[in-house]
Design a protein around this motif. Structure first.
Motif, short mmCIF file in Angstrom:
data_model
loop_
_atom_site.label_atom_id
_atom_site.label_comp_id
_atom_site.label_asym_id
_atom_site.label_seq_id
_atom_site.Cartn_x
_atom_site.Cartn_y
_atom_site.Cartn_z
N ILE A 252 -3.87 -2.59 -3.11
CA ILE A 252 -2.79 -2.88 -4.05
C ILE A 252 -1.45 -2.44 -3.47
CG2 ILE A 252 -1.86 -2.38 -6.35
CD1 ILE A 252 -4.79 -1.95 -7.25
N PHE A 253 -1.41 -1.24 -2.87
CA PHE A 253 -0.14 -0.77 -2.32
C PHE A 253 0.28 -1.61 -1.12
CE2 PHE A 253 -1.04 3.05 -4.86
CZ PHE A 253 0.17 3.10 -5.54
N THR A 254 -0.68 -2.04 -0.31
CA THR A 254 -0.34 -2.93 0.80
C THR A 254 0.30 -4.20 0.26
OG1 THR A 254 -2.40 -2.14 1.76
CG2 THR A 254 -1.27 -3.92 2.93
N TYR A 255 -0.27 -4.71 -0.82
CA TYR A 255 0.25 -5.93 -1.45
C TYR A 255 1.69 -5.71 -1.91
CZ TYR A 255 0.88 -9.32 -5.28
OH TYR A 255 1.36 -10.27 -6.12
N ILE A 256 1.94 -4.56 -2.55
CA ILE A 256 3.29 -4.28 -3.04
C ILE A 256 4.28 -4.24 -1.87
CG2 ILE A 256 4.77 -2.60 -4.23
CD1 ILE A 256 2.29 -1.66 -5.75
N ILE A 257 3.89 -3.51 -0.80
CA ILE A 257 4.80 -3.37 0.34
C ILE A 257 5.08 -4.74 0.96
CG2 ILE A 257 5.01 -2.41 2.68
CD1 ILE A 257 3.33 0.00 1.56
N LEU A 258 4.01 -5.52 1.15
CA LEU A 258 4.19 -6.86 1.74
C LEU A 258 5.13 -7.70 0.89
CD1 LEU A 258 0.68 -7.97 3.01
CD2 LEU A 258 2.80 -7.76 4.32
N PHE A 259 4.89 -7.66 -0.44
CA PHE A 259 5.67 -8.49 -1.35
C PHE A 259 7.16 -8.14 -1.24
CE2 PHE A 259 7.68 -9.33 -5.43
CZ PHE A 259 7.27 -10.62 -5.69
#
Ligand SMILES: Nc1ncnc2c1ncn2[C@@H]1O[C@H](COP(=O)(O)OP(=O)(O)O)[C@@H](O)[C@H]1O
Ligand SMILES: [Mg+2]
Lengths: 266, 287
Positions: A252-259
């Motif tokens: 989830i945090f990877t997703y946030i950072i990527l976004f």
């Protein structure tokens, strides 16, 4: 028609999503909603969409089951879309009499409708893979800090789970009463809106009577088992994070950072 | 009308709940049945065997996933078939019918069916009155609120609400569920009396053999969505060992008679009611 009501329904299956801690799923849903509404260009939108498709694949819930919840609100979506399309000022594209479609209107309509659709599908993924009990536990735990400022978190969570649990029961009950009245020649389909409303009486009166009867029975059953609120109540299966949940948080945090990385670069 | 004409025919009917999902349940599995005019039929099976699903196909409330249903020779799934008419011809009393009561008075509630049939006010009143008489609800309750009646009285009022439409086939889904033994006997003898008086076709759904054995002339046993036995009570109860494996018990007299026979006494085991059993034992003793 009634079977289309899938709000808060659980779909039993064996998947990674089903075995995740409800708190992870609640957090992920929140992140999904924020990013969905923060996606202001086509790339970000595609990114959110692809992620959602991946998650749906992971959930092992048939896709037809997810979009079923949409059928109930399709009219609402169409109306909202049309309003956006015709009533937004901007550069005119086409004109029908006094109605005109503008470039901004068209963009807004498409964006808004797809956001609504994704929002509903995204939140159904959570409820379809989480039992009402788990959901309540998750909410109670996640919002437990509000107890300090006097919010009755336990009671609210309990009410929510009872409400969710009662949806299928009431749907079934409605179906039964409808059939019983149809067997007596009742007609729930034809007529204008006033006649239709009047025709609902034979359905609504028994439905309310039965809902109150059930609520009453439930309260007796809870009292008979010495339920007296959340104070000092322990759980048979307390929520505990597993390594799977940790990996999910990392995703989830990877997703946030990527976004947000994409959002700043663009 | 000629007696013994086929009123209802089910032709290879199958029904699945929630097809294509994890909740898929085959509730009816290739069922073919014919129901003749004037028959008094009992449908028996344990909970979940498909009895309710079966009978709801007979008045078009449920549509078969496969197969056809014919009423008086007409396919009820034809496009221009008059479903509303079918529903008044094939009356259906649901399980816990008292849950359908909604009007301010019992009398008004019973009038609901005839009103939907489009009868005149006068005829509606006549029908409601007759129906309430037939179910033997005391007159002082006619103008009471349906919610003030006792459980057994509510049930009578609700049954009256269906028979007021004068259906030619009457289906009752577990009409005795949740009643005390007295209420149960009352409702059952009421149904059998109505059958005798009016000569209607009656289909009685139940999970209790004892209930049905005393009244009906044909029993259909359902198991996992299929009719497994179909015949007169004594024909069906001859299979009491197999019935037991399905979670059903034959009436107590069947066991008594079989035990007597096994003990070497010369009795026929076809008795299905206590009275028949008594006569058979007396016959054997007098010989
Ligand atoms: N509304 C429904 N949705 C899904 N499955 C159902 C529904 N109603 C009944 N079933 C299933 O269909 C089967 C037959 O049910 P039913 O006809 O009600 O049996 P019976 O009346 O003999 O108890 C059962 O396995 C039951 O679980
Ligand atoms: Mg049933």
């Amino acid at each position: 028609m009634l079977r289309d009501i899938t709000i808060g329904q659980y779909y039993p299956a064996d998947s990674v999503l089903h075995s995740l801690d409800p708190r992870v799923k609640l957090f992920a849903t929140l992140v999904f909603i924020i990013t969905l509404f923060g996606a202001n260009n086509i790339f970000l939108f595609a990114f959110v969409l692809v992620t959602l498709i991946g998650i749906i694949k992971l959930s092992h819930v048939p896709f037809s089951f997810m979009v079923r919840g949409l059928r109930a609100i399709v009219v609402l979506l169409v109306i909202a879309g049309l309003f956006n399309m015709f009533l937004t000022p901007g550069r005119e594209l086409v004109r029908f009499g006094f109605l005109k479609i503008t470039d901004v209107g068209l963009k807004n309509a498409v964006l808004m409708t797809s956001r609504m659709v994704l929002l509903i599908i995204g939140t159904s993924v959570m409820t379809l893979t989480t039992t009402p009990n788990q959901l309540t536990d998750g909410l109670e735990k996640s919002f437990g800090f509000l107890k300090k400022v006097g919010v009755s978190v336990h009671e609210i969570a309990l009410m929510m789970s009872i409400a969710l649990r009662f949806i299928p029961i009431l749907v079934e009950e409605t179906d039964k009463i409808m059939k019983a009245q149809m067997a007596r020649g009742a007609d729930f389909e034809s007529g204008n809106i006033f006649q239709k409303a009047k025709n609902m009486v034979p359905l609504l009166v028994p439905l309310f009577v039965s809902a109150f009867r059930r609520a009453n029975d439930l309260s007796y059953a809870m009292e008979a088992r010495c339920y007296n609120g959340g104070e000092g109540r322990t759980k048979m299966r307390p929520l505990k994070y597993s390594s799977l949940d940790q990996r999910a948080y990392i995703c989830i945090f990877t997703y946030i950072i990527l976004f947000y990385a994409v959002k700043f670069v663009m | 009308m000629a007696a013994n004409e086929n009123v209802l025919i089910m032709d290879h009917v199958s029904y699945k709940y929630s097809p294509g999902t994890a909740y898929e349940v085959t509730a009816l599995d290739d069922v073919s049945l014919t129901i003749k005019e004037g028959e008094f039929i009992g449908i028996i099976g344990h909970t979940g065997s498909g009895k309710s699903t079966l009978v709801q196909h007979l008045n078009g409330l449920m549509k078969a996933t496969e197969g056809h249903v014919y009423f008086n020779g007409q396919d009820i799934y034809d496009k221009d078939y008059n479903m509303k008419n079918l529903r008044t011809q094939v009356g259906m009393v649901f399980q816990y019918p008292e849950h359908q009561l909604f009007e301010t008075t019992v009398f008004e509630d019973v009038k609901f069916g005839p009103k939907n049939q489009g009868l005149s006010e006068e005829d509606q009143i006549k029908r409601a009155y007759e129906a309430l008489e037939l179910v033997k609800l005391p007159e002082e309750f006619f103008l009471a609120s349906p919610f003030e009646l006792s459980g057994g009285q509510k049930r009578r009022a609700a049954i009256a609400g269906v028979i007021a439409m004068k259906p030619s086939v009457l289906i009752l889904d577990e009409p005795t569920a949740g009643l005390d033994p007295k209420g149960r006997d009352d409702v059952l003898s009421l149904i059998s009396e109505m059958h005798e008086k009016r000569g209607d076709t009656v289909i009685l759904v139940s999970h209790s053999m004892e209930d049905v054995a005393n009244y009906v002339d044909r029993i259909i046993v359902m198991d996992t969505g299929k009719p497994v036995y179909d015949g007169t009570p004594s024909q069906v109860f001859a299979n009491y060992k197999e019935l037991e494996q399905m979670g059903l018990a034959a009436p107590a007299v069947t066991y008594v008679m079989n035990d007597l026979k096994d003990a070497g006494l010369d009795v026929a085991t076809t008795a299905t009611t206590v009275f028949e059993a008594r006569d058979e034992i007396l016959r054997m003793l007098n010989k």
